[in-house]
Write a protein that holds these residues in place. Structure first.
Motif, PDB file in Angstrom:
ATOM      1  N   UNK A   1     -10.400 -32.302   3.522  1.00 33.92           N
ATOM      2  CA  UNK A   1     -10.210 -31.556   2.275  1.00 33.92           C
ATOM      3  C   UNK A   1     -11.530 -30.945   1.819  1.00 33.92           C
ATOM      4  N   UNK A   2     -12.618 -31.738   1.881  1.00 31.28           N
ATOM      5  CA  UNK A   2     -13.934 -31.231   1.477  1.00 31.28           C
ATOM      6  C   UNK A   2     -14.346 -30.037   2.335  1.00 31.28           C
ATOM      7  N   UNK A   3     -14.084 -30.108   3.623  1.00 29.52           N
ATOM      8  CA  UNK A   3     -14.430 -28.993   4.507  1.00 29.52           C
ATOM      9  C   UNK A   3     -13.659 -27.736   4.136  1.00 29.52           C
ATOM     10  N   UNK A   4     -12.368 -27.882   3.813  1.00 26.85           N
ATOM     11  CA  UNK A   4     -11.552 -26.725   3.425  1.00 26.85           C
ATOM     12  C   UNK A   4     -12.032 -26.137   2.101  1.00 26.85           C
ATOM     13  N   UNK A   5     -12.443 -26.994   1.168  1.00 29.04           N
ATOM     14  CA  UNK A   5     -12.970 -26.509  -0.111  1.00 29.04           C
ATOM     15  C   UNK A   5     -14.247 -25.707   0.116  1.00 29.04           C
TER      16      UNK A   5
END
Length: 457
Positions: free
Chosen positions: A115-119
């Protein structure tokens, strides 16, 4: 007994022990249209369906306290502190990880890292993600969905990771990787766009739209039972579209991609909404006439319900309209044409409405009879649209469809004798709908279990 519960929000969570006690197989069908709170940030930056109700239900089904604490954890309301908390959770150093088995921690962290990477990927094309008040469970479920590419699969994996009972299913009413919004058509012709704007807008939005000193309600006094179940009842069910005709949306996963244009009302931040008290200043300008799905331009669309939900409804012995928001939790499920059709065709199942113990902004001034009326009208309209669409595909003439009696959609009403919302028992029983009073002002698990057991087909 196979039970399907239609619900959303947090109100039904307190009743989970009662549903579990009376069922062999338990399925929850939940809406995916709540655009309020931290979900609004996920929708803004990452897109996808609203998963707050799904996450809330998963958390309340988890027996492991550590996993429940993790997925129920909310970040700080202060911007800097929230970002620091999120970073420490992703890094695995936050105290919320204390006591976790290493393999479970690694699984959960992997999806939070995703999720952090997508953000971070979205950072160049959108304003920075606002982490304040964010639900770790929502961010976890989003990471699973983005990795697997399927909302249904992400829910199933989350249930298994959290070691929930395999006899319990959680099913989104629409299986989609894209965002769905709803609007409310009011009796005065106004349209409110977005679920959060309907049920818990900011005080600034309420002040802008204005309050009213009284909420108009549907009238049931002096209605004959014949007028509600016969051909003349079509007067109750005339469809008024904000546009000429609703757009059709046929497939489970055939949705609008993340749009370049979106309705101006949907761009307003819903991160810091207010749970407004019911008073003169916070009432809707008029009663809600109906709820409908919209595309990014605010035009009505007719999406299809999840095929898994249809399968569960076909094989259910009891269908429960649970407590919660009638307008924004229940109606977004039952206005789906194939959902309404499946519930109609399951003639042996008891269809039980649990009447809320108190009013909310959406239903203030209505009584239990009007709850039943709105359910029946909404499902009759959904069936009408569904059959009309099918006929147009087969090049058949589309004649008028006679509205079906209320008993096709609600067979039993369970209400609280000392709750705020009155029920016209005599009127409902004249229609053939059974009523059951619980001697309390709130739903108690033991009393509800006894009542539901007495309703078994």
């Amino acid at each position: 007994m196979n039970i399907v519960v239609l619900s959303g929000g947090t109100a039904a969570n307190a009743l989970l022990p009662a549903f579990e006690a009376v069922s062999n197989e338990l399925s929850f069908i939940l809406p995916i249209s709540d655009n309020g709170g931290s979900t609004s940030e996920i929708l803004r930056v990452l897109g996808g369906p609203a998963i707050g109700d799904i996450r809330s239900r998963i958390v309340h089904l988890i027996k492991d306290e550590k996993l429940s604490s993790l997925l129920g954890f909310r970040l700080s309301t202060e911007t800097t502190s929230a970002k620091q908390e999120w970073n420490s959770i992703v890094e695995g150093t936050h105290q919320v990880w204390n006591g976790f088995e290493s393999e479970v921690k690694d699984i959960c962290r992997s999806f939070l890292i995703h999720t952090q990477a997508e953000i971070l990927k979205k950072h160049k094309s959108s304003a920075p993600f606002q982490f304040e008040k964010a639900s770790v469970g929502n961010l976890f479920l989003t990471g699973v969905r983005l990795f697997l590419g399927s909302l249904d699969a992400s829910i199933e994996l989350s249930l298994r990771v959290c070691r929930c009972d395999e006899r319990t299913s959680i099913i989104p009413c629409i299986n989609t990787n894209h965002t769905h919004h709803i609007s409310a058509l009011l009796q005065n012709g106004d349209v409110i766009t977005g679920q959060s704007q309907i049920s818990h807008p900011s005080r600034q939005q309420v002040k802008k739209s204005g309050g009213c000193d009284r909420l108009p309600v549907l009238k049931t006094q002096n209605m004959s039972t014949e007028s509600l179940v016969g051909p003349d009842s079509s007067v109750l069910l005339k469809t008024q579209y904000p546009s000429d005709e609703p757009f059709e949306d046929f497939e489970d996963n055939e949705e609008y991609a993340y749009p370049g244009y979106i309705h101006p009302e949907l761009k307003l931040s819903q991160l810091h909404f207010d749970k407004l008290d019911i008073d003169v200043d916070h009432l809707l300008p008029a009663a809600i006439k109906r709820i409908f799905y919209i595309n990014p331009y605010g035009e009505e669309v007719l999406p299809q319900g999840n095929s898994r939900a249809v399968a569960k409804l076909k094989n259910s012995d009891m269908i429960i309209y649970s407590v919660g928001s009638l307008m924004t939790s229940l109606l977004p499920i039952i206005i789906l044409g194939n959902i309404a059709e499946t519930m109609l065709e399951n003639e042996h199942a008891r269809k039980v409405l649990l009447v809320n113990n108190k009013y909310d902004r959406e239903t203030f001034g209505m009584d239990g009879t009007q709850f039943v009326q709105l359910i029946a009208e909404s499902m009759n309209r959904a069936l009408n649209n569904h059959k009309r669409r099918r006929r147009s595909h087969k090049a058949e003439s589309a004649g008028a469809i006679v509205p079906l009696p209320w008993t096709n959609f609600v067979t039993d009403v369970v209400y609280l004798k000392y709750g705020e919302i009155p029920v016209d028992v005599k009127f409902l029983e004249q229609l053939g709908i059974r009523t059951f009073a619980i001697e309390s002002d709130t739903f108690q698990v033991d009393a509800l279990v006894a009542t539901l057991q007495s309703l078994q087909p």
